[in-house]
Design an enzyme around this catalytic site. Structure first.
Site, PDB file in Angstrom:
ATOM      1  CG  ASP A   5      -1.820   0.820   1.731  1.00  0.00           C
ATOM      2  OD1 ASP A   5      -2.666   1.982   0.343  1.00  0.00           O
ATOM      3  OD2 ASP A   5      -1.710   1.967   2.482  1.00  0.00           O
TER       4      ASP A   5
ATOM      5  CD  GLU B 217      -4.695   1.240  -2.067  1.00  0.00           C
ATOM      6  OE1 GLU B 217      -5.787   1.789  -2.032  1.00  0.00           O
ATOM      7  OE2 GLU B 217      -4.516   0.571  -1.342  1.00  0.00           O
TER       8      GLU B 217
ATOM      9  CG  ASP C  56      -0.981   3.178   5.521  1.00  0.00           C
ATOM     10  OD1 ASP C  56      -2.024   3.539   5.072  1.00  0.00           O
ATOM     11  OD2 ASP C  56      -0.084   3.872   6.686  1.00  0.00           O
TER      12      ASP C  56
END
Length: 165
Positions: free
Chosen positions: A7, A67, A140
């Protein structure tokens, strides 16, 4: 299969190593790289790159799932996240790993069946899927796990489709 989920962020970057063995999912390790926000972005990116290379060497993933940045109201933030994503791609490329990117809504839909889920809903489902009693305080980290889970689910679906052909 061992997947490193990322992420991306230039201050907080979540990472998670998830392994799938015969459809059993196991969280090997996860965490958040926290970089000093007062540093110039170029130094933060360098620190992120070096840390990711070290994580890759320590954990030996086969593939990396990242991501993709989401552009909503703040274009500047999306651009910074895009830079962190590029650094993650470079770290994976230099280690000869397969690289896959997923949109935030695709990750949420894969984990929660709803592309508009909140980060807390994603965290709760990640804990449920992996049968973890720990509550991740840093979203996160749970987002990075969700990225890895999304990729593993996507690979599983691809394998099923190939078997049907």
């Amino acid at each position: 299969m061992r997947v490193l989920g990322i992420d991306p962020g230039t201050v907080n970057l979540g990472y998670a190593l998830v392994e799938s063995n015969n459809h059993e999912l196991v969280l090997i390790s996860s965490g958040v790289l926290k970089v000093n926000s007062k540093l110039d972005v170029s130094y933060r990116l360098d620190e992120i790159f070096n840390s990711l290379v070290e994580i890759i060497k320590l954990t030996s993933p086969i593939e990396v799932a990242i991501e993709a940045p989401f552009v909503s109201q703040n274009v500047r933030t999306a651009m910074l996240i895009g830079r962190a994503q590029a650094v993650a791609i470079l770290a994976a490329t230099q280690n000869n790993l397969g690289i896959f990117t997923y949109a935030p809504s695709q990750i949420k839909k894969s984990v929660t069946d709803n592309g508009g889920s909140s980060k807390e809903q994603v965290r709760d489902m990640v804990e449920s899927i992996l049968n973890i009693e720990k509550t991740f305080e840093d979203l996160d980290e749970s987002d990075a796990i969700a990225v890895a889970l999304c990729h593993l689910k996507d690979k599983e679906m691809q394998e099923l489709m190939l078997r049907e052909i």
